[in-house]
Design a protein around this motif. Structure first.
Motif, short mmCIF file in Angstrom:
data_model
loop_
_atom_site.label_atom_id
_atom_site.label_comp_id
_atom_site.label_asym_id
_atom_site.label_seq_id
_atom_site.Cartn_x
_atom_site.Cartn_y
_atom_site.Cartn_z
N VAL A 183 0.83 -1.21 0.00
CA VAL A 183 0.00 0.00 0.00
C VAL A 183 0.86 1.27 0.00
CG1 VAL A 183 -1.65 1.35 1.35
CG2 VAL A 183 -2.00 -1.11 1.06
N ASP A 184 1.80 1.35 0.95
CA ASP A 184 2.64 2.54 1.04
C ASP A 184 3.82 2.39 0.09
OD1 ASP A 184 1.17 4.04 3.01
OD2 ASP A 184 1.74 2.45 4.42
N HIS A 185 3.70 3.05 -1.06
CA HIS A 185 4.68 2.94 -2.15
C HIS A 185 4.67 4.28 -2.88
CE1 HIS A 185 6.18 1.78 -6.17
NE2 HIS A 185 6.73 0.73 -5.59
N MET A 186 5.83 4.66 -3.40
CA MET A 186 5.95 5.99 -4.02
C MET A 186 4.97 6.20 -5.19
SD MET A 186 9.56 5.64 -6.10
CE MET A 186 9.51 7.33 -6.63
N ASP A 187 4.53 5.13 -5.82
CA ASP A 187 3.63 5.28 -6.96
C ASP A 187 2.15 5.33 -6.57
OD1 ASP A 187 5.86 5.30 -8.52
OD2 ASP A 187 5.62 3.27 -9.30
N HIS A 188 1.86 5.34 -5.26
CA HIS A 188 0.47 5.48 -4.80
C HIS A 188 0.28 6.83 -4.11
CE1 HIS A 188 0.23 0.79 -4.34
NE2 HIS A 188 -0.01 1.17 -5.58
N ASP A 189 -0.69 7.61 -4.57
CA ASP A 189 -0.94 8.88 -3.88
C ASP A 189 -1.78 8.60 -2.62
OD1 ASP A 189 -3.60 8.60 -4.66
OD2 ASP A 189 -3.38 9.90 -6.40
N PRO A 190 -1.94 9.61 -1.74
CA PRO A 190 -2.62 9.37 -0.47
C PRO A 190 -4.04 8.81 -0.64
CG PRO A 190 -1.44 11.45 -0.38
CD PRO A 190 -1.34 10.97 -1.80
N ALA A 191 -4.77 9.28 -1.62
CA ALA A 191 -6.14 8.79 -1.82
C ALA A 191 -6.13 7.31 -2.23
CB ALA A 191 -6.84 9.63 -2.90
N THR A 192 -5.16 6.96 -3.06
CA THR A 192 -5.04 5.56 -3.50
C THR A 192 -4.71 4.66 -2.32
OG1 THR A 192 -4.29 6.30 -5.67
CG2 THR A 192 -3.78 4.02 -5.06
N ARG A 193 -3.82 5.15 -1.46
CA ARG A 193 -3.45 4.36 -0.28
C ARG A 193 -4.65 4.13 0.63
NH1 ARG A 193 2.22 7.41 1.03
NH2 ARG A 193 2.79 7.40 -1.16
N ALA A 194 -5.44 5.17 0.80
CA ALA A 194 -6.62 5.05 1.66
C ALA A 194 -7.59 4.02 1.07
CB ALA A 194 -7.29 6.41 1.81
N ARG A 195 -7.77 4.09 -0.25
CA ARG A 195 -8.67 3.15 -0.92
C ARG A 195 -8.15 1.72 -0.77
NH1 ARG A 195 -8.57 0.77 -5.86
NH2 ARG A 195 -6.94 2.06 -6.77
#
Ligand code: AMP
Ligand code: ZN
Ligand code: FE
Ligand code: FE
Length: 286
Positions: A217-229
């Motif tokens: 989930v926590d990866h440079m290619d995921h923005d905060p909204a993507t991580r939350a989803r």
């Protein structure tokens, strides 16, 4: 505890040798680092020999998969690296990278770029050859300014002018093989849209039903909204969530430990794995 569960070395397309990687991980204050080269376990011995005191190595690999035409990466942790079925699949994928790289070089030559196999082979050394090595050759030739700049439609991005597919495993089969070798399966950067198409949430649910252990989930290619989803999805599906740098040395901008994994999740991964134990550093050759 600082735990980084996704790093590459010169055994694939990172720029630090396995020994340099673990020394830097120790110096960066990490407690646990995973070596997850693309489709290979070749870096293990060197990493273990150099492992500094206080740093634990999780052996792993990042397996190239494809689902319904979409490339995806499966992180495999603490599997038995000699288990024959997973070994054979890894070899198949890794070996196909060579004719595939030659194919991309041929396309580039047709586009007027004078890159050669010898140049790419020199850059790749004994690592499993991939697009970042070809991209580095393009930087050397002055065709693009950075490795990242080569990942465009014009050059090496999925479907790009010089892109050639490689053999990639069916992810359901990959999960079966990873589990069969006593490993733990975590879907790497599942929503990294800048790398190309991604699989739908329904596919992640199917993979979860097939035994997938977790998603990164926590990866440079995921923005905060993507991580939350993704966190919400993981909760719904009963999946573990990890965080990691996906460190590639100087071939990417991320730094070791940029994102990390919760110690409880790490504990669960080590409890589930039966193929190998994490290796505690004992001082190592310096
Ligand atoms: P390959 O496995 O040979 O198809 O190459 C894929 C690898 O290229 C990924 O694992 C990343 O390490 C790297 N990569 C993908 N997209 C980018 C990008 N936009 N910039 C830099 N590296 C990338
Ligand atoms: Zn890579
Ligand atoms: Fe990846
Ligand atoms: Fe990676």
């Amino acid at each position: 505890m600082r735990i980084d569960l996704h790093c590459h070395s010169t055994a694939s397309d990172g720029t630090d040798t396995p020994a340099e990687l673990v020394r830097k991980a120790g110096a960066a204050g990490l407690d646990v680092v995973a070596l997850t080269d693309h489709d290979t376990t070749r870096g293990y011995a060197e990493a273990i020999a150099a492992l500094p005191e206080g740093l634990t190595l999780v052996t792993g690999a990042e397996l190239s998969c494809r689902l319904d035409g979409v490339s995806m990466h499966m992180l495999a942790y603490l599997f038995d690296s000699e288990e024959p079925d997973l070994f054979a699949e890894r070899e198949l994928v890794r070996d196909d990278r060579v004719p595939r790289a030659r194919g991309m070089i041929a396309r580039l030559n047709e586009l007027g770029v004078p890159v050669t196999w010898e140049q790419v082979a020199r850059i790749a050394g004994d690592g499993s050859v991939g697009r970042p090595h070809v991209a580095t050759a393009l930087v050397e030739l002055g065709v693009v300014a950075t490795v990242s700049d080569a990942f465009t439609e014009q050059w090496l991005a999925d479907g790009g002018r010089a892109f050639v597919e490689k053999h990639e495993s069916d992810p359901f089969e990959a999960i079966r093989l990873i589990k069969g070798a006593g490993g733990v399966a975590v879907f790497a950067h599942p929503a990294a849209v800048k790398r190309g198409r991604t699989v739908p949430e329904s596919a992640i649910a199917e993979l979860a039903a097939a035994g997938l252990d977790g998603i990164e989930v926590d990866h440079m290619d995921h923005d905060p909204a993507t991580r939350a989803r993704l966190r919400g999805l993981a909760k719904e599906l009963g999946l573990l969530t990890t965080g990691s740098s996906d460190y590639h040395g100087s071939r990417k901008t991320c730094v070791l430990g940029e994102y990390t994994t919760d110690p409880e999740v790490y504990g669960e991964i080590t409890r589930r794995a039966t193929g190998a134990f994490p290796v505690p550093g004992a001082g190592g050759a310096r």
